[in-house]
Design a protein around this motif. Structure first.
Motif, short mmCIF file in Angstrom:
data_model
loop_
_atom_site.label_atom_id
_atom_site.label_comp_id
_atom_site.label_asym_id
_atom_site.label_seq_id
_atom_site.Cartn_x
_atom_site.Cartn_y
_atom_site.Cartn_z
N PHE A 2 -8.26 -13.49 -59.66
CA PHE A 2 -7.55 -14.91 -58.89
C PHE A 2 -7.54 -14.80 -56.77
CE2 PHE A 2 -5.23 -18.73 -56.89
CZ PHE A 2 -4.43 -19.66 -57.43
N LEU A 3 -8.71 -16.43 -56.93
CA LEU A 3 -9.31 -16.18 -55.63
C LEU A 3 -8.73 -17.13 -54.66
CD1 LEU A 3 -11.37 -14.44 -56.84
CD2 LEU A 3 -12.58 -14.61 -54.66
N THR A 4 -7.96 -17.64 -53.51
CA THR A 4 -7.40 -17.99 -52.95
C THR A 4 -8.55 -18.54 -52.06
OG1 THR A 4 -6.99 -16.28 -51.16
CG2 THR A 4 -5.11 -16.91 -52.81
N PRO A 5 -7.96 -20.54 -51.39
CA PRO A 5 -8.89 -20.64 -50.87
C PRO A 5 -9.36 -19.72 -49.69
CG PRO A 5 -7.67 -22.59 -51.24
CD PRO A 5 -7.03 -21.40 -51.35
N TYR A 59 -4.55 -11.16 -58.04
CA TYR A 59 -4.58 -11.85 -56.56
C TYR A 59 -4.79 -12.49 -55.60
CZ TYR A 59 -2.84 -16.69 -55.10
OH TYR A 59 -2.25 -17.87 -54.06
N LEU A 60 -5.95 -12.41 -55.04
CA LEU A 60 -6.36 -11.84 -54.06
C LEU A 60 -6.32 -12.84 -52.62
CD1 LEU A 60 -10.00 -10.60 -55.01
CD2 LEU A 60 -8.26 -9.80 -55.69
N HIS A 61 -5.12 -13.01 -51.83
CA HIS A 61 -4.83 -13.23 -51.06
C HIS A 61 -5.34 -13.45 -50.12
CE1 HIS A 61 -0.24 -14.02 -52.37
NE2 HIS A 61 -0.59 -12.19 -53.08
N TYR A 62 -5.75 -12.46 -48.78
CA TYR A 62 -6.78 -13.04 -48.37
C TYR A 62 -7.77 -11.68 -47.77
CZ TYR A 62 -2.87 -10.20 -45.07
OH TYR A 62 -2.60 -9.58 -44.37
N SER A 63 -8.65 -11.88 -46.84
CA SER A 63 -9.62 -10.40 -46.36
C SER A 63 -10.05 -10.74 -45.09
CB SER A 63 -10.85 -10.82 -47.52
OG SER A 63 -11.98 -12.08 -46.55
N SER A 64 -10.11 -9.89 -44.31
CA SER A 64 -10.89 -9.48 -42.96
C SER A 64 -12.06 -9.44 -43.00
CB SER A 64 -10.03 -8.46 -42.17
OG SER A 64 -10.80 -7.51 -42.88
N GLY A 65 -12.96 -9.56 -43.79
CA GLY A 65 -14.37 -10.25 -43.28
C GLY A 65 -15.42 -9.32 -44.30
N ASN A 88 -19.89 -15.00 -63.33
CA ASN A 88 -18.30 -14.85 -63.94
C ASN A 88 -17.29 -15.70 -63.44
OD1 ASN A 88 -19.56 -12.94 -65.49
ND2 ASN A 88 -18.83 -11.01 -64.47
N ILE A 89 -17.45 -16.73 -62.70
CA ILE A 89 -16.34 -17.34 -62.86
C ILE A 89 -16.22 -18.32 -63.72
CG2 ILE A 89 -16.08 -19.97 -61.29
CD1 ILE A 89 -17.76 -19.06 -59.03
N SER A 90 -15.01 -18.45 -63.95
CA SER A 90 -14.81 -18.92 -65.25
C SER A 90 -13.81 -20.55 -65.40
CB SER A 90 -13.42 -18.83 -66.13
OG SER A 90 -12.45 -17.42 -64.83
N HIS A 91 -12.67 -20.19 -63.80
CA HIS A 91 -13.04 -21.71 -63.69
C HIS A 91 -12.79 -21.91 -62.27
CE1 HIS A 91 -10.18 -20.26 -66.98
NE2 HIS A 91 -10.09 -20.92 -67.06
N VAL A 92 -12.94 -23.33 -61.64
CA VAL A 92 -12.69 -23.54 -60.30
C VAL A 92 -11.88 -25.19 -60.47
CG1 VAL A 92 -14.25 -24.88 -58.70
CG2 VAL A 92 -14.96 -24.05 -60.58
N GLY A 93 -10.75 -24.24 -59.10
CA GLY A 93 -9.41 -25.44 -59.21
C GLY A 93 -10.05 -26.30 -58.38
N LYS A 94 -8.80 -27.78 -58.49
CA LYS A 94 -9.11 -28.76 -57.84
C LYS A 94 -8.44 -28.96 -56.96
CE LYS A 94 -4.75 -31.10 -60.41
NZ LYS A 94 -4.63 -31.61 -61.45
N GLY A 144 -13.89 -21.61 -47.02
CA GLY A 144 -12.98 -22.25 -47.67
C GLY A 144 -13.09 -22.49 -49.23
N GLY A 145 -12.99 -23.96 -50.16
CA GLY A 145 -13.01 -24.35 -51.16
C GLY A 145 -11.53 -24.37 -51.58
N PRO A 146 -11.65 -24.31 -53.32
CA PRO A 146 -11.15 -24.17 -54.09
C PRO A 146 -10.07 -22.50 -54.68
CG PRO A 146 -12.71 -24.83 -55.28
CD PRO A 146 -13.02 -24.27 -53.98
N SER A 147 -9.33 -22.56 -55.55
CA SER A 147 -8.96 -21.65 -56.01
C SER A 147 -10.11 -21.43 -57.25
CB SER A 147 -7.47 -21.02 -57.01
OG SER A 147 -6.84 -21.59 -56.00
N LEU A 148 -10.92 -19.84 -56.85
CA LEU A 148 -11.99 -19.38 -58.16
C LEU A 148 -10.59 -18.49 -59.24
CD1 LEU A 148 -14.20 -18.85 -56.19
CD2 LEU A 148 -14.14 -21.13 -57.72
N ALA A 149 -10.98 -18.48 -60.30
CA ALA A 149 -11.04 -17.03 -61.09
C ALA A 149 -12.37 -16.64 -61.44
CB ALA A 149 -10.61 -17.70 -62.37
N ILE A 150 -12.22 -15.25 -61.91
CA ILE A 150 -13.56 -14.56 -61.38
C ILE A 150 -13.48 -13.26 -63.02
CG2 ILE A 150 -15.92 -13.62 -60.76
CD1 ILE A 150 -15.29 -15.04 -58.24
#
Lengths: 467, 434
Positions: free
Chosen positions: A235-238, A375-381, A426-432, A455-461
């Motif tokens: 689950f990827l956050t924006p 659940y991938l909260h955030y990343s540095s780069g 492999n993106i299975s869901h794109v958040g609203k 950014g973007g929506p949350s993604l499930a991959i």
């Protein structure tokens, strides 16, 4: 800011008169960037206020651009160099000229970013006070070894002039960063980083809830473990979905990269790369984001560009030269992505605000649908690989998902890798949901840094390689 | 504004206890070449900046504020005096005039300086690009892009205590991308002298690597000896975006912030199972872009042993942080010199192993030492087989890896790194793509 817009436009127009006197395309741009910063931690308090001001003159001789750049806006020197540029361009007129894509719509306009509180109206004393207050809030707790609070304010004024346009813009950007340091259970120092961005001093208006979330995440990081390398449903956050859109896909859609034969995306233009639910947008006109601008360094007025629309690779982001040379069939239009690090750097095709478009799925239900994952909260780069489409996103903080719920088991400094088309497929869901929270800088390779947001929506991959 | 006029204003202002002025000029001449070998763009620039720091000393504190000199210096100084009331830190002194500069250190190529001043640098760059393009054709490589950036910089640093130091440096940055089949190889280098550019060797190396990348298989997972070579090794000890964790923890500032794990005369890792690490900061290597005569305060740069045979020995520290820590200021950091080992590269590179030559980007967490870096070119050695691979991540923690490490005795110099040509980490982990 010393010189007025009108006096700058007059000087630049005189340069343009010289540069275009023999029929060449030319433009002139002025940039003033004022950066004020305050940094507070347990042991020190620092503040500085710098600015950078200069002019670029550019002439196109039918084959190449020739740039001359100088600090300040001294008219005599600029007119001298305009004459010199013209003379050089006249010496090298090619037999076969490249037809340059130019937006010939006449436009005279001034733009101003729409922050609520102008930071230049706030005293440095107050800026320091807000850093100290936030710092002290954290240091009340013994959980934190140190906390660095940084206030960064950037005021950019740019003026663009060519035969058709006279434009000016004032962009205000304020970033408020909180960086708590914690001692892990093994005794090593780790940190959590959270940046709050707004186009005004209101960036510093962070709520108690914001602070509580930063503290909570820092304490999770304290207990974090190293992840076992493998494939995970994620689950990827924006924050993380945005970095995937930017690093892994966006760089490969830069028209200069395509022109050089360095982009795998060239083979995919007009073809499907992902499901109908997946769209990626590059949008300098996205309201109030870190990469927002009204016109680029080539005077192109900002509009959104779909890089991927409903799964089909659609349109590159451009700078004038490369799209003119690459797009011989005239399939593509100029986008407002011609950007330079500064007045004395070359203009390349660069991203601004890049994000996956929002979808239809409810993020809570998306999370609930993952039985065993991360659940991938955030990343540095991350790092681009436009030719090989390899993915590198690093510094991810991940949390285990079990039966659709976060478990509190956190992993620190996780890397994401893989082959981009596989990840997109492999993106299975794109958040609203949709947000463009990024407040970072993007380099072309290891240089040419420009302000961007992702950014973007949350993604499930499904099946993402994490290590 | 003229330097002497700024100094006059600074000296005249009674509210200022001390000041510093950095006055610099930077000339650039760049050439951009496209896929067809033709010039896409040329750029010439002249940048001038003057940066002032104002200091005010109070009973136990010093107030400091930095700004760029604008048109109304008097107003800027008056504001800075006020701001110093709020930007206070524990008291420190501005460095005194000193004689310790390395006056023999040469960092500027007179050919570059001369050509920049005469406006002839583009011609010089075209000569170099033609040689590179010739070797690309000779090696039957496919060019994607070539950039050459030449620069010439002059800096003067002065302060109210008599520091007055000039330095000049030049550099040429060359960036080349070539393709073979579906894969590309991006390579770059930076040198101080035009004579140090070796087009033939550079292109041959790029061609060899792109050939290997073009037949590379996707990475498979591996645990065991991982050997770093070439740019991957240089980046490990000298990453592009921050200091290496092994170097960064020797920072006086990090220590003062209570974030360094290093303790004077103690081992930097729990146990050395292999060869202990030695790290030296060397700012005194002539004609090296990382070398410098002094730091931003005008403090002379020194060769400093940061870590000696596994034990932390010295901080690198600015004047302010050296006063806080009670150590000698070290001036600017230079080339990161890593101690060589006892065995040859051939002896180290034996048995089943992975060798990594190129990362996408090595960006470790400078504080914790954790990292995950995507591999752009590596080799898996299994029995007598050598299999090029790409993708996957080299993952781990810098300090944990250093506990069991072996260094080759032969050395190389690359982008701010001077040290063994190969370093073997016994407990390396590659996360594959299977």
């Amino acid at each position: 800011m010393q010189a007025s817009d009108s006096s700058i436009k007059k000087i630049l127009s005189r340069c343009i008169d010289i540069l275009t006197s023999k029929g060449h395309y030319a433009d002139a741009s002025y940039k003033y960037e004022k950066d004020m910063s305050v940094s507070k931690d347990k042991t020190s308090l620092d503040a500085e206020d710098g600015f950078d001001e200069g002019v670029r003159l550019r002439i196109f001789d039918g084959e190449r651009f020739r740039d001359y750049c100088q600090s300040g806006i001294e008219e005599k020197s600029l007119l001298k160099h305009a004459n010199f540029l013209l003379k050089t361009a006249q010496r090298n007129i090619p037999r076969k000229k490249l037809e340059l894509k130019i937006d010939t719509k006449k436009l005279k306009k001034s733009f101003k970013s729409l922050g609520k509180i102008d930071p230049t109206k706030i005293t440095i004393k107050d800026k320091i006070a807000i850093c100290e207050k936030t710092h002290n809030n954290f240091m009340k707790s013994k959980d934190f070894v140190n906390v660095r609070v940084m206030y960064r304010e950037s005021i950019t004024k740019s003026v663009f002039v060519n035969e058709y346009k006279q434009l000016s813009q004032r962009l205000t950007r304020v970033t408020f960063v909180v960086m708590p340091f914690v001692k892990s259970t093994k005794g090593e120092i780790r940190y959590h980083y959270k940046a709050f961005y707004k186009p005004g001093f209101e960036a510093t208006n962070i709520t108690r809830s914001d602070i509580a979330k930063v503290k909570e995440m820092a304490l999770k990081v304290r207990k974090a473990k190293k992840i076992k390398p493998g494939q995970y449903d994620c689950f990827l956050t924006p924050e993380v979905s945005g970095l995937l859109a930017h690093e892994s896909f966006g760089h490969g859609m830069e028209s200069d990269t395509i022109l050089m034969g360095r982009a795998k995306a060239e083979e995919y233009l007009g073809k499907r790369i992902a499901s109908d639910d997946v769209s990626i947008i590059e949008n300098p006109a996205y309201p109030n984001a870190h990469g927002t601008l009204f016109f680029d360094d080539e005077g192109q007025v900002a509009t959104e560009t779909y890089l991927i629309k409903n799964g089909i690779v659609t349109h590159p982001i451009t700078d004038q030269y490369s799209i003119s040379k690459f797009d011989k069939d005239n399939k593509y239009h100029l986008t407002a992505n011609g950007r330079a690090e500064n007045y004395d750097h070359k203009i390349y095709a660069r991203m601004t605000n890049t994000y996956f478009d929002k979808g239809k799925d409810n993020p809570k239900k998306m999370l609930a649908s993952i039985k065993n994952g991360m659940y991938l909260h955030y990343s540095s780069g991350g790092m681009e690989d436009p030719k090989g489409w390899g993915v590198q996103i690093q510094g991810i903080v991940a949390e285990r998902i079990k039966n659709g719920k976060l478990t509190g088991e956190v992993f620190y400094e996780v890397g994401m890798t893989g082959f981009l088309p596989n990840i997109l497929k492999n993106i299975s869901h794109v958040g609203k949901d949709l947000s463009v929270p990024g407040s970072g800088f993007c380099g072309k390779g290891h240089k040419e840094w420009v302000k961007v947001a992702e950014g973007g929506p949350s993604l499930a991959i499904k099946g993402v390689h994490l290590s | 504004m003229k330097r002497k006029d700024i100094i006059e204003e600074l000296d005249k202002e009674s509210g200022i206890d001390d000041w510093k002025l950095i006055d610099f000029t930077l000339l650039h001449s760049n050439l951009y070449i496209g896929r067809d070998g033709k010039i896409d763009n040329t750029l010439e620039s002249e940048r001038k900046e003057q940066l002032v720091t104002v200091y005010r000393h109070f009973d136990d504190t010093t107030g400091e504020f930095n700004f760029t000199v604008g048109d109304d210096l008097k107003k800027q100084l008056s504001d800075a005096i006020d701001i110093c009331e709020y930007v206070k830190n524990p008291k420190y002194e501005v460095p005194d005039k000193t004689k310790g500069y390395n006056s023999r250190l040469r960092l500027a190529d007179s050919r570059i300086v001369r050509n920049m001043k005469k406006g002839n640098m583009q011609r010089e760059l075209m000569k170099i690009s033609n040689r590179i393009l010739h070797h690309i054709r000779h090696n039957k490589a496919q060019l994607n892009m070539l950039e050459l950036h030449a620069s010439s910089r002059e800096i003067n640093i002065r302060n109210s205590k008599g520091v007055d130091v000039d330095s000049a440096a030049t550099s040429v940055y060359v960036l080349l991308t070539i393709t073979k089949g579906e894969q590309e190889y991006v390579n770059f280098f930076i040198v101080s002298k035009l004579d140090d550019i070796k087009p033939k060797e550079f292109v041959e190396k790029c061609t060899k690597y792109v050939n290997d990348i073009s037949v590379a298989v996707p990475a498979t997972s591996f645990s065991g000896p991982v050997i770093l070579k070439n740019r991957a090794l240089a980046e490990f000890f000298r990453p592009h975006l921050s200091l290496s964790p092994a170097v960064g923890h020797a920072s006086g500032r990090l220590s003062y912030m209570h974030l360094s794990k290093y303790v004077k005369d103690e081992e930097i890792v729990k146990e050395w199972r292999g060869e202990p690490l030695t790290i030296i900061s060397n700012p005194a290597i002539p004609y090296t872009p990382e070398s410098n005569i002094c730091d931003d305060d005008g403090v002379p740069s020194k060769i400093v042993t940061l870590v000696d045979k596994g034990k932390f020995k010295n901080y690198f520290a600015s004047s302010r942080y050296s006063q806080y820590l009670g150590v000698t200021p070290t001036g600017g950091i230079g080339t990161i010199q890593i101690g060589c080992g006892k065995n040859s590269s051939e002896a180290i590179c034996a048995g089943d192993r992975v060798e990594v030559l190129e990362f996408a980007s090595f960006a470790p967490n400078m504080v914790s030492g954790d990292f995950s870096a995507e591999i752009r070119l590596g080799y898996l050695y299994k029995g007598k087989k050598k299999i090029p691979f790409r993708g996957g991540m080299f993952t781990g923690n810098v300090f944990n890896l250093l506990e069991d490490v072996y260094f080759a005795k032969e050395s190389m110099m690359k982008e701010g790194y001077l040290g063994p040509i190969a370093v073997k980490f016994m407990k390396g982990v590659i996360a594959g793509l299977e």
